[in-house]
Motif scaffolding. Structure first.
Motif, PDB file in Angstrom:
ATOM      1  N   ALA A 172      -5.757  -7.490  18.768  1.00  0.00           N
ATOM      2  CA  ALA A 172      -6.646  -7.206  17.640  1.00  0.00           C
ATOM      3  C   ALA A 172      -7.974  -7.911  17.833  1.00  0.00           C
ATOM      4  N   GLY A 214      -4.977  -0.649   7.758  1.00  0.00           N
ATOM      5  CA  GLY A 214      -4.422  -0.497   9.096  1.00  0.00           C
ATOM      6  C   GLY A 214      -3.600  -1.694   9.518  1.00  0.00           C
ATOM      7  N   TYR A 233      -5.484  -7.813  12.454  1.00  0.00           N
ATOM      8  CA  TYR A 233      -4.044  -7.903  12.228  1.00  0.00           C
ATOM      9  C   TYR A 233      -3.756  -9.188  11.477  1.00  0.00           C
ATOM     10  N   CYS A 258       0.312  -1.392  10.361  1.00  0.00           N
ATOM     11  CA  CYS A 258       0.855  -1.765  11.680  1.00  0.00           C
ATOM     12  C   CYS A 258       1.897  -2.859  11.556  1.00  0.00           C
ATOM     13  N   ASN A 269      -3.619   7.002  16.761  1.00  0.00           N
ATOM     14  CA  ASN A 269      -3.353   7.246  15.353  1.00  0.00           C
ATOM     15  C   ASN A 269      -4.688   7.366  14.631  1.00  0.00           C
ATOM     16  N   SER A 324     -12.375   3.596  17.494  1.00  0.00           N
ATOM     17  CA  SER A 324     -13.569   2.760  17.427  1.00  0.00           C
ATOM     18  C   SER A 324     -14.200   2.703  18.808  1.00  0.00           C
ATOM     19  N   PHE A 379      -3.249   3.055  19.961  1.00  0.00           N
ATOM     20  CA  PHE A 379      -4.535   2.747  19.334  1.00  0.00           C
ATOM     21  C   PHE A 379      -4.452   3.125  17.872  1.00  0.00           C
ATOM     22  N   HIS A 380      -4.617   2.139  17.020  1.00  0.00           N
ATOM     23  CA  HIS A 380      -4.572   2.393  15.582  1.00  0.00           C
ATOM     24  C   HIS A 380      -5.999   2.584  15.092  1.00  0.00           C
ATOM     25  N   GLY A 381      -6.407   3.841  15.045  1.00  0.00           N
ATOM     26  CA  GLY A 381      -7.765   4.170  14.645  1.00  0.00           C
ATOM     27  C   GLY A 381      -8.665   4.349  15.855  1.00  0.00           C
ATOM     28  N   ILE A 388      -0.039  -2.510  20.674  1.00  0.00           N
ATOM     29  CA  ILE A 388      -0.803  -1.943  19.564  1.00  0.00           C
ATOM     30  C   ILE A 388      -2.191  -2.574  19.590  1.00  0.00           C
ATOM     31  N   ASN A 446     -12.133   1.279  21.632  1.00  0.00           N
ATOM     32  CA  ASN A 446     -11.017   2.081  22.114  1.00  0.00           C
ATOM     33  C   ASN A 446     -11.415   3.062  23.205  1.00  0.00           C
ATOM     34  N   LEU A 487      -5.781  -2.716  17.536  1.00  0.00           N
ATOM     35  CA  LEU A 487      -6.409  -2.398  16.257  1.00  0.00           C
ATOM     36  C   LEU A 487      -7.511  -3.397  15.952  1.00  0.00           C
TER      37      LEU A 487
END
Length: 157
Positions: A57, A36, A28, A40, A135, A115, A111-113, A23, A118, A25
């Motif tokens: 993170a 987020g 975290y 997560c 996501n 940016s 990928f959480h979000g 993951i 990413n 992000l």
């Protein structure tokens, strides 16, 4: 009367490989950067019996440990100073190196979000032939319409 097939031996079932998911992000736990990070962490808590997670993170705290463990899950923090573009660019090689060291052994990258980081990491994921989960969830920031406005690069992955 035919006999039913034998049930899988418990030791065989317990050896079944759990998928490995990285993951990625912006922040975290304990470096909470918003919803987020909380979302997560809850996903990891609920699915860690079925999925083997690793977290990568970014952090704006230069004193955050580079490697940590939260709730029994490895967490890697990479310091990024977001105040100047050249400082973010300076952090990119270290972020890419850390990503590559972790991602080669994963089955998928989540990928959480969306940016800037990413885009680079999605490119590296493609080079490693990893499955990508993206996501998009923050209205006006990384929802599909906002990403579309930022350019076609986001849809390459």
């Amino acid at each position: 009367m035919p006999t039913p097939p034998p049930a899988a031996h418990p030791s065989v079932e317990s050896r079944r490989a759990r998928p490995k998911v990285l993951i990625v992000l912006g922040a975290y736990y304990p470096d909470l950067g918003g919803g987020g990070a909380i979302q997560c962490r809850e996903v990891v808590r609920r699915l860690r019996g079925d999925v083997q997670f690793t977290i990568l993170a970014t952090t704006t705290d230069p004193f955050m440990p580079r490697r940590d463990e939260v709730d029994g899950v490895p967490v890697h923090h990479v310091f990024v100073n977001p105040h100047r573009w050249f400082l973010k660019a300076w952090a990119a090689p270290g972020l890419a190196w850390r990503f590559l060291r972790i991602a080669w052994s994963c089955d998928a990258v989540h990928f959480h979000g969306f940016s800037q980081k990413n885009i680079l990491l999605a490119f590296l994921s493609k080079c490693l032939r990893k499955r990508i989960i993206l996501n998009l969830h923050t209205a006006g920031q990384d929802d599909p319409e906002a990403v579309r406005r930022r350019g076609r690069v986001a849809f390459w992955s």
